[in-house]
Design a protein around this motif. Structure first.
Motif, PDB file in Angstrom:
ATOM      1  N   GLN A   1       3.949  12.537  -5.881  1.00 47.07           N
ATOM      2  CA  GLN A   1       2.606  11.678  -5.366  1.00 47.07           C
ATOM      3  C   GLN A   1       3.074  10.382  -5.032  1.00 47.07           C
ATOM      4  N   VAL A   2       2.206   9.913  -4.011  1.00 48.00           N
ATOM      5  CA  VAL A   2       2.455   8.722  -3.520  1.00 48.00           C
ATOM      6  C   VAL A   2       0.870   8.025  -3.299  1.00 48.00           C
ATOM      7  N   GLN A   3       0.883   6.882  -3.577  1.00 46.04           N
ATOM      8  CA  GLN A   3      -0.418   5.954  -3.482  1.00 46.04           C
ATOM      9  C   GLN A   3      -0.239   5.168  -2.643  1.00 46.04           C
ATOM     10  N   LEU A   4      -1.033   4.828  -1.679  1.00 46.27           N
ATOM     11  CA  LEU A   4      -1.041   3.812  -0.776  1.00 46.27           C
ATOM     12  C   LEU A   4      -2.279   2.837  -0.652  1.00 46.27           C
ATOM     13  N   VAL A   5      -1.859   1.605  -0.499  1.00 39.50           N
ATOM     14  CA  VAL A   5      -3.197   0.358  -0.668  1.00 39.50           C
ATOM     15  C   VAL A   5      -2.596  -0.396   0.552  1.00 39.50           C
ATOM     16  N   GLU A   6      -3.676  -0.242   1.541  1.00 40.17           N
ATOM     17  CA  GLU A   6      -3.566  -1.336   2.763  1.00 40.17           C
ATOM     18  C   GLU A   6      -4.195  -2.610   2.354  1.00 40.17           C
ATOM     19  N   SER A   7      -3.830  -3.559   3.148  1.00 40.13           N
ATOM     20  CA  SER A   7      -4.095  -5.001   3.131  1.00 40.13           C
ATOM     21  C   SER A   7      -3.920  -5.610   4.153  1.00 40.13           C
ATOM     22  N   GLY A   8      -4.562  -6.864   4.601  1.00 37.85           N
ATOM     23  CA  GLY A   8      -4.319  -7.605   6.009  1.00 37.85           C
ATOM     24  C   GLY A   8      -5.190  -7.499   6.912  1.00 37.85           C
ATOM     25  N   GLY A   9      -6.205  -6.807   6.795  1.00 36.29           N
ATOM     26  CA  GLY A   9      -7.256  -6.596   7.762  1.00 36.29           C
ATOM     27  C   GLY A   9      -8.274  -8.001   7.702  1.00 36.29           C
ATOM     28  N   GLY A  10      -9.045  -8.153   8.588  1.00 35.47           N
ATOM     29  CA  GLY A  10      -9.791  -9.203   8.767  1.00 35.47           C
ATOM     30  C   GLY A  10     -10.506  -9.273   9.989  1.00 35.47           C
ATOM     31  N   LEU A  11     -11.202 -10.392  10.278  1.00 35.37           N
ATOM     32  CA  LEU A  11     -12.036 -10.672  11.587  1.00 35.37           C
ATOM     33  C   LEU A  11     -11.152 -11.846  12.429  1.00 35.37           C
ATOM     34  N   THR A 111      -2.854  13.660  12.581  1.00 34.93           N
ATOM     35  CA  THR A 111      -3.817  13.308  11.164  1.00 34.93           C
ATOM     36  C   THR A 111      -3.422  14.407  10.045  1.00 34.93           C
ATOM     37  N   TYR A 112      -3.437  15.812  10.464  1.00 31.63           N
ATOM     38  CA  TYR A 112      -3.549  16.858   9.350  1.00 31.63           C
ATOM     39  C   TYR A 112      -1.937  16.996   8.811  1.00 31.63           C
ATOM     40  N   GLU A 113      -1.119  16.318   9.543  1.00 25.74           N
ATOM     41  CA  GLU A 113       0.109  16.508   9.045  1.00 25.74           C
ATOM     42  C   GLU A 113       0.519  15.304   7.787  1.00 25.74           C
ATOM     43  N   TYR A 114      -0.242  14.375   7.680  1.00 26.49           N
ATOM     44  CA  TYR A 114      -0.332  13.702   6.488  1.00 26.49           C
ATOM     45  C   TYR A 114      -0.995  14.022   5.305  1.00 26.49           C
ATOM     46  N   GLU A 115      -0.153  13.923   4.266  1.00 24.19           N
ATOM     47  CA  GLU A 115      -0.882  14.247   2.874  1.00 24.19           C
ATOM     48  C   GLU A 115      -1.369  12.983   2.008  1.00 24.19           C
ATOM     49  N   TYR A 116      -0.750  12.019   2.087  1.00 18.66           N
ATOM     50  CA  TYR A 116      -1.118  10.922   1.522  1.00 18.66           C
ATOM     51  C   TYR A 116      -1.799   9.900   2.311  1.00 18.66           C
ATOM     52  N   TRP A 117      -2.867   9.083   1.854  1.00 15.28           N
ATOM     53  CA  TRP A 117      -3.974   8.226   2.643  1.00 15.28           C
ATOM     54  C   TRP A 117      -4.114   7.117   1.838  1.00 15.28           C
ATOM     55  N   GLY A 118      -4.155   5.986   2.222  1.00 18.32           N
ATOM     56  CA  GLY A 118      -4.771   4.768   1.653  1.00 18.32           C
ATOM     57  C   GLY A 118      -6.482   4.591   1.792  1.00 18.32           C
ATOM     58  N   GLN A 119      -6.915   3.768   1.299  1.00 16.80           N
ATOM     59  CA  GLN A 119      -8.495   3.574   1.382  1.00 16.80           C
ATOM     60  C   GLN A 119      -8.892   3.009   2.831  1.00 16.80           C
ATOM     61  N   GLY A 120      -7.924   2.312   3.447  1.00 17.99           N
ATOM     62  CA  GLY A 120      -8.178   1.795   4.808  1.00 17.99           C
ATOM     63  C   GLY A 120      -8.571   0.245   4.805  1.00 17.99           C
ATOM     64  N   THR A 121      -8.195  -0.641   5.483  1.00 11.22           N
ATOM     65  CA  THR A 121      -8.569  -1.922   5.832  1.00 11.22           C
ATOM     66  C   THR A 121      -9.305  -2.104   7.222  1.00 11.22           C
ATOM     67  N   GLN A 122     -10.256  -3.047   7.172  1.00 11.00           N
ATOM     68  CA  GLN A 122     -11.136  -3.336   8.353  1.00 11.00           C
ATOM     69  C   GLN A 122     -10.502  -4.253   9.300  1.00 11.00           C
ATOM     70  N   VAL A 123     -10.201  -4.167  10.475  1.00 17.46           N
ATOM     71  CA  VAL A 123      -9.989  -4.964  11.692  1.00 17.46           C
ATOM     72  C   VAL A 123     -11.059  -4.977  12.482  1.00 17.46           C
ATOM     73  N   THR A 124     -11.664  -6.245  12.758  1.00 13.41           N
ATOM     74  CA  THR A 124     -12.853  -6.736  13.687  1.00 13.41           C
ATOM     75  C   THR A 124     -12.172  -7.572  14.687  1.00 13.41           C
ATOM     76  N   VAL A 125     -12.281  -7.316  15.881  1.00  9.95           N
ATOM     77  CA  VAL A 125     -11.659  -8.249  16.925  1.00  9.95           C
ATOM     78  C   VAL A 125     -12.955  -8.586  17.816  1.00  9.95           C
ATOM     79  N   SER A 126     -13.187  -9.867  17.745  1.00 13.48           N
ATOM     80  CA  SER A 126     -14.415 -10.199  18.588  1.00 13.48           C
ATOM     81  C   SER A 126     -14.059 -10.997  19.893  1.00 13.48           C
ATOM     82  N   SER A 127     -14.797 -10.664  20.854  1.00 15.51           N
ATOM     83  CA  SER A 127     -14.465 -11.062  22.301  1.00 15.51           C
ATOM     84  C   SER A 127     -14.872 -12.446  22.866  1.00 15.51           C
TER      85      SER A 127
END
Length: 127
Positions: A1-11, A111-127
């Motif tokens: 088992q591998v648990q993944l936690v993302e960080s670093g997202g932002g605006l 996508t289907y080849e990967y078994e372990y996934w993190g919860q995701g981190t939001q990246v927002t890019v303003s123009s």
């Protein structure tokens, strides 16, 4: 088992840089190929970049080639995604993914080849 936690997202603004990190738990991180995917609202999850078990091989989607860099540190159980020259179309939830592979010469891209996934981190890019 591998648990993944993302960080670093932002605006950020167009042209800015951002570094995403993914921390993995488990003793077999070095046996996993790792990847970043992203999903924008109303769109399917798409491949961004992947890296082989040792880090010797990397792969990128055409849309990010030359702007994003994936890297890993097997001693620290981390995988990073350095993003520069960000564009509004890069805005999405970014997911870290991992999968056990039997050889350093194989790095999944789908996508289907990967078994372990993190919860995701939001990246927002303003123009």
């Amino acid at each position: 088992q591998v648990q993944l936690v993302e960080s670093g997202g932002g605006l950020v603004q167009t042209g800015d840089s951002l570094r995403l990190s993914c921390a993995a738990s488990g003793r077999t991180f070095s046996s996993c190929a790792m990847a970043w995917f992203r999903q924008a609202p109303g769109k399917e999850r798409e491949f961004v970049a992947s890296i082989s078990r040792s880090g010797s091989s990397t792969y990128y989607a055409d849309s990010v080639k030359g702007r994003f860099t994936i890297s890993r540190d097997n001693a620290k159980n981390t995988v990073n995604l350095q993003m520069i020259s960000l564009k509004p179309e890069d805005a999405a939830v970014y997911y870290c993914a991992g999968d056990y592979v039997g050889t350093d010469s194989y790095t999944p891209l789908a996508t289907y080849e990967y078994e372990y996934w993190g919860q995701g981190t939001q990246v927002t890019v303003s123009s």
